[in-house]
Design an enzyme around this catalytic site. Sequence first.
Site, PDB file in Angstrom:
ATOM      1  CB  SER A 149      -0.936   0.005   1.212  1.00 48.80           C
ATOM      2  OG  SER A 149      -1.780  -1.118   1.191  1.00 48.80           O
TER       3      SER A 149
ATOM      4  CG  HIS B 274      -2.155   3.821   3.382  1.00 53.44           C
ATOM      5  ND1 HIS B 274      -3.518   3.625   3.374  1.00 53.44           N
ATOM      6  CD2 HIS B 274      -1.601   2.586   3.275  1.00 53.44           C
ATOM      7  CE1 HIS B 274      -3.784   2.332   3.276  1.00 53.44           C
ATOM      8  NE2 HIS B 274      -2.634   1.682   3.230  1.00 53.44           N
TER       9      HIS B 274
END
Length: 299
Positions: free
Chosen positions: A203, A250
Site C-alpha cells: 500500500s 499510506h
Amino acid sequence: MDQQPPGDQDRSAAADGALACYRHPGRGTHIRCTRCDRPICPECMVNASVGFQCPDCARQGAGTGHGPGAARPRTIAGAAVTADPRLITKILLGINVAVFIAVWANSALIDDLMLIGRATFHYGGPLEGVAEGQWYRLVTSMFLHQQVWHILFNMLGLWWLGGPLEAALGRARYLSLYLLSGLAGSALTYWLAAPVQGSLGASGAIFGLLGATAVLMRRLNYDMRPVFVLLAVNLVITFNPWGGIAWQAHVGGLIAGTLIAIAMVHAPRERRTLVQFGACALVLVAVIAVVVARTAALT
C-alpha cells in the site's frame, strides 16, 4: 497498426472537453501530438523539443535522415521510449503474486517477512524485528500480502496507476519511485507505529504511485477532479474508525511519491538527471535517517 489521418479519427469530446487517445480510444486526453495533431494519452506521449509527439511521429522523426546522432524519442521525464511501457509494472505484479502464493503454501513466511519494529513473542515464539538488525523487513513487507482482497486491491492499483506512470517516467525512474515510496511507507510505520505491531502490504508504494499520478496529471493540465476523488476515498479508507490499516505506510508513501514525481516531471532539461536522481537520493537518506533514529530509540 493501421493509422488514420488526423481528420478521419473520432474526436467526439467528453463532458470535460477531453478527446480520445488515437491508440487507446477509452482514454480521454487534452494533449495532442505537435506534428500530426492527434490526441495522445500519457502512455503514448514522447517528449519532443517542443511539446509532445505520438510514438508514430517520434519514430518517423528519428529516421528522417538526421544521421546516427539524431536524438532518440524521450518520455516526459527524459527516459528513452521502450517497446513495452509496462514491463516493470508486470515484473512487480509478478513478484507480489509469487510471494502471495509462497505465503499461501507456507504461512510461516509471514513472520519471517513482515515489518515489525522490536523483538516480541509472536504466537508463542520469539520474533526479532528491525531494531534487532533485520532491516530487510522494510523491503520484504512491501511485497507481502495475506488476504486475497488485500493483494487484489493493491495489484489493481499497481496496474491502473503503474502502467501510465512507467510509460511517462521510464523504467529506471518509475522503479525508483515505486521502491522509495514503499520504503518511505515502511520507515514511517517503523517510526510511528507500536514497535510490536506487525505490518505488511504494497500500500505504501501504491499510494506513492497515486501521488505521482496527481503530479503528472497536473503537469499535463488534465482534469484533476478524478484523482482528487480517488485520493479522498483512499484517505477515508485509510483513517476509517474500524482500524486495521497501517495509515503510516499510506502517508509515508504518498509524501515520498509526490515529492519524487515533482522532481521527475519538473526538473529543468539541462540538468534533469541530476535533479531527478538527486531527489531520489535525498528521499533515501531521509528514510535511512528515520530508521537509524528509531532503532537507536528502541535499543
